[in-house]
Design a protein around this motif. Structure first.
Motif, short mmCIF file in Angstrom:
data_model
loop_
_atom_site.label_atom_id
_atom_site.label_comp_id
_atom_site.label_asym_id
_atom_site.label_seq_id
_atom_site.Cartn_x
_atom_site.Cartn_y
_atom_site.Cartn_z
N TYR A 89 -9.18 7.92 -7.29
CA TYR A 89 -9.09 7.72 -8.69
C TYR A 89 -9.99 6.50 -9.12
CZ TYR A 89 -5.53 10.74 -8.32
OH TYR A 89 -4.72 12.31 -7.32
N GLN A 90 -10.38 6.70 -10.52
CA GLN A 90 -10.79 5.47 -11.56
C GLN A 90 -9.20 5.07 -12.08
OE1 GLN A 90 -14.40 4.29 -11.95
NE2 GLN A 90 -14.36 6.25 -10.33
N TYR A 91 -9.33 3.86 -12.75
CA TYR A 91 -7.83 2.85 -13.41
C TYR A 91 -8.60 2.07 -14.39
CZ TYR A 91 -7.81 -0.54 -10.15
OH TYR A 91 -7.21 -2.10 -9.60
N LYS A 92 -7.64 1.94 -14.96
CA LYS A 92 -7.60 0.80 -16.06
C LYS A 92 -6.60 0.26 -16.14
CE LYS A 92 -9.11 -0.45 -20.11
NZ LYS A 92 -10.11 -0.04 -21.96
N VAL A 139 -9.20 3.26 -7.27
CA VAL A 139 -8.59 2.82 -6.09
C VAL A 139 -8.29 4.73 -5.84
CG1 VAL A 139 -6.65 4.19 -7.66
CG2 VAL A 139 -5.69 2.80 -5.94
N GLU A 140 -8.20 4.15 -4.31
CA GLU A 140 -7.98 5.66 -2.99
C GLU A 140 -6.40 5.29 -3.06
OE1 GLU A 140 -10.38 5.89 0.69
OE2 GLU A 140 -8.24 4.78 1.33
N ILE A 141 -6.57 7.14 -3.21
CA ILE A 141 -5.18 7.54 -2.99
C ILE A 141 -5.05 8.85 -1.95
CG2 ILE A 141 -3.89 8.70 -4.21
CD1 ILE A 141 -3.75 7.64 -6.44
N THR A 142 -3.99 8.36 -1.10
CA THR A 142 -3.66 9.68 -0.33
C THR A 142 -2.85 10.63 -0.36
OG1 THR A 142 -4.90 7.59 1.66
CG2 THR A 142 -3.94 9.19 2.42
N THR A 143 -2.35 11.54 0.16
CA THR A 143 -1.73 12.78 0.31
C THR A 143 -1.40 13.29 1.61
OG1 THR A 143 -2.87 13.97 -1.36
CG2 THR A 143 -2.21 12.90 -2.43
N LYS A 144 0.09 13.48 1.19
CA LYS A 144 -0.33 14.45 2.49
C LYS A 144 -0.04 16.14 2.20
CE LYS A 144 4.91 12.99 3.00
NZ LYS A 144 6.32 13.31 2.25
N ASN A 145 -1.14 16.34 0.89
CA ASN A 145 -1.71 17.55 1.03
C ASN A 145 -3.63 17.56 1.34
OD1 ASN A 145 1.03 19.12 0.71
ND2 ASN A 145 0.77 18.63 -1.64
N LYS A 158 -4.99 2.51 -2.08
CA LYS A 158 -5.92 1.08 -1.77
C LYS A 158 -6.84 0.82 -2.69
CE LYS A 158 -9.22 -0.50 1.55
NZ LYS A 158 -9.72 -0.53 3.14
N VAL A 159 -6.15 0.02 -3.49
CA VAL A 159 -7.14 -0.57 -4.46
C VAL A 159 -8.60 -1.20 -4.38
CG1 VAL A 159 -7.15 -2.77 -6.04
CG2 VAL A 159 -5.70 -1.88 -5.87
N LEU A 160 -9.70 -0.05 -4.16
CA LEU A 160 -11.18 -0.41 -3.49
C LEU A 160 -11.70 -1.27 -4.72
CD1 LEU A 160 -11.89 3.47 -3.29
CD2 LEU A 160 -11.22 1.36 -1.50
N ASP A 161 -11.91 -1.63 -5.51
CA ASP A 161 -12.03 -2.63 -6.60
C ASP A 161 -11.85 -2.45 -8.10
OD1 ASP A 161 -13.13 -0.57 -8.28
OD2 ASP A 161 -15.33 -0.60 -7.00
N GLY A 165 0.55 -1.30 0.23
CA GLY A 165 -0.72 0.10 0.44
C GLY A 165 0.81 1.45 -0.27
N GLU A 166 2.10 1.47 0.11
CA GLU A 166 3.04 2.74 -0.16
C GLU A 166 3.28 2.92 -1.30
OE1 GLU A 166 6.14 1.41 3.19
OE2 GLU A 166 5.85 0.48 2.56
N THR A 167 3.92 4.14 -1.43
CA THR A 167 4.38 4.29 -3.13
C THR A 167 5.88 4.88 -3.10
OG1 THR A 167 3.60 6.40 -2.66
CG2 THR A 167 1.99 4.54 -4.14
#
Length: 125
Positions: free
Chosen positions: A98-101, A85-91, A78-81, A64-66
Protein backbone atom coordinates in the motif's frame (compact mmCIF):
# COMPACT_ATOMS: atom_id res chain seq x y z
CA UNK A 1 15.54 49.95 26.15
CA UNK A 2 13.27 49.76 23.10
CA UNK A 3 15.74 47.31 21.53
CA UNK A 4 15.61 45.11 24.62
CA UNK A 5 11.78 45.09 24.65
CA UNK A 6 11.65 44.31 20.91
CA UNK A 7 14.18 41.49 21.30
CA UNK A 8 12.24 40.03 24.24
CA UNK A 9 8.93 40.16 22.35
CA UNK A 10 10.53 38.56 19.29
CA UNK A 11 12.04 35.80 21.42
CA UNK A 12 8.66 35.08 23.09
CA UNK A 13 6.92 34.93 19.70
CA UNK A 14 9.53 32.50 18.36
CA UNK A 15 9.23 30.26 21.42
CA UNK A 16 5.43 30.19 21.25
CA UNK A 17 5.52 29.37 17.56
CA UNK A 18 8.01 26.56 18.13
CA UNK A 19 5.75 25.01 20.76
CA UNK A 20 2.63 25.15 18.57
CA UNK A 21 1.56 21.76 17.21
CA UNK A 22 1.54 21.50 13.43
CA UNK A 23 -1.14 19.25 11.89
CA UNK A 24 0.90 18.93 8.71
CA UNK A 25 3.97 17.44 10.35
CA UNK A 26 4.85 13.88 9.60
CA UNK A 27 3.50 11.47 12.14
CA UNK A 28 3.89 7.77 12.74
CA UNK A 29 1.56 5.12 11.39
CA UNK A 30 1.50 3.45 14.82
CA UNK A 31 -1.62 3.99 16.89
CA UNK A 32 -5.38 3.77 16.56
CA UNK A 33 -7.14 5.22 13.51
CA UNK A 34 -10.81 5.61 12.56
CA UNK A 35 -11.91 5.35 8.92
CA UNK A 36 -13.66 8.57 7.87
CA UNK A 37 -13.66 8.58 4.04
CA UNK A 38 -13.26 6.20 1.10
CA UNK A 39 -12.13 7.10 -2.42
CA UNK A 40 -13.70 5.37 -5.36
CA UNK A 41 -13.08 5.98 -9.04
CA UNK A 42 -15.08 4.37 -11.86
CA UNK A 43 -11.91 4.25 -13.95
CA UNK A 44 -12.16 7.60 -15.70
CA UNK A 45 -10.37 9.79 -13.11
CA UNK A 46 -13.59 11.37 -11.82
CA UNK A 47 -13.52 9.72 -8.38
CA UNK A 48 -13.81 11.57 -5.09
CA UNK A 49 -13.57 10.82 -1.38
CA UNK A 50 -16.93 10.06 0.21
CA UNK A 51 -17.70 10.02 3.94
CA UNK A 52 -18.25 6.52 5.30
CA UNK A 53 -21.59 5.58 6.81
CA UNK A 54 -20.13 3.21 9.39
CA UNK A 55 -16.99 4.14 11.29
CA UNK A 56 -14.46 1.34 11.62
CA UNK A 57 -11.10 1.37 13.36
CA UNK A 58 -7.64 -0.05 12.85
CA UNK A 59 -4.68 -0.06 15.22
CA UNK A 60 -1.10 -0.45 14.03
CA UNK A 61 1.14 -1.71 16.85
CA UNK A 62 4.95 -1.24 16.86
CA UNK A 63 5.25 -5.05 16.94
CA UNK A 64 3.80 -5.27 13.41
CA UNK A 65 0.47 -6.62 14.63
CA UNK A 66 -2.89 -5.03 13.90
CA UNK A 67 -6.30 -4.88 15.52
CA UNK A 68 -9.60 -3.50 14.33
CA UNK A 69 -12.36 -4.05 11.84
CA UNK A 70 -11.32 -2.06 8.74
CA UNK A 71 -9.52 -4.99 7.13
CA UNK A 72 -10.96 -7.94 9.00
CA UNK A 73 -8.57 -10.55 7.57
CA UNK A 74 -5.57 -8.24 8.15
CA UNK A 75 -2.94 -9.95 10.24
CA UNK A 76 0.37 -8.05 10.04
CA UNK A 77 2.03 -5.02 8.53
CA UNK A 78 5.56 -3.83 7.90
CA UNK A 79 6.60 -0.25 7.11
CA UNK A 80 8.91 -0.46 4.08
CA UNK A 81 9.81 3.22 3.82
CA UNK A 82 8.24 6.68 4.22
CA UNK A 83 5.58 6.04 1.56
CA UNK A 84 5.03 2.26 1.38
CA UNK A 85 3.66 -0.28 3.84
CA UNK A 86 3.41 -4.04 3.30
CA UNK A 87 0.14 -5.56 4.51
CA UNK A 88 -0.44 -9.28 5.04
CA UNK A 89 -3.93 -10.73 5.14
CA UNK A 90 -5.38 -14.19 5.74
CA UNK A 91 -7.13 -14.18 2.35
CA UNK A 92 -4.12 -13.41 0.10
CA UNK A 93 -1.02 -15.62 -0.08
CA UNK A 94 1.46 -12.80 -0.61
CA UNK A 95 1.67 -9.40 1.10
CA UNK A 96 0.15 -6.35 -0.61
CA UNK A 97 2.06 -3.08 -0.94
CA UNK A 98 0.00 0.00 0.00
CA UNK A 99 1.10 3.60 -0.57
CA UNK A 100 0.56 5.72 2.53
CA UNK A 101 0.84 9.28 3.75
CA UNK A 102 0.68 10.09 7.44
CA UNK A 103 0.54 13.35 9.38
CA UNK A 104 -0.01 13.98 13.05
CA UNK A 105 -3.80 13.64 12.64
CA UNK A 106 -4.46 11.88 9.32
CA UNK A 107 -3.51 8.66 7.56
CA UNK A 108 -4.22 8.01 3.88
CA UNK A 109 -3.84 4.45 2.59
CA UNK A 110 -3.90 3.67 -1.12
CA UNK A 111 -4.30 -0.06 -1.85
CA UNK A 112 -2.95 -1.53 -5.07
CA UNK A 113 -5.90 -0.82 -7.40
CA UNK A 114 -6.25 -0.69 -11.16
CA UNK A 115 -8.56 2.31 -10.83
CA UNK A 116 -8.10 4.92 -8.11
CA UNK A 117 -9.02 3.93 -4.58
CA UNK A 118 -8.08 5.03 -1.11
CA UNK A 119 -8.94 5.27 2.56
CA UNK A 120 -8.70 8.30 4.86
CA UNK A 121 -8.34 7.85 8.60
CA UNK A 122 -8.36 10.22 11.55
CA UNK A 123 -6.12 9.52 14.54
CA UNK A 124 -7.95 8.44 17.69
CA UNK A 125 -6.49 9.82 20.92
Amino acid sequence: MKNLLFTGALLCALLLNACKKDDQTTGEIYGKWILTEQYADPGDGSGTYQKVKEFKTITFLPTGETMGDVFEPLTRFKVLDSVRVEITTKNVNQPLIYQYKVTAKQLILNPPCIEGCGLKFKRVK
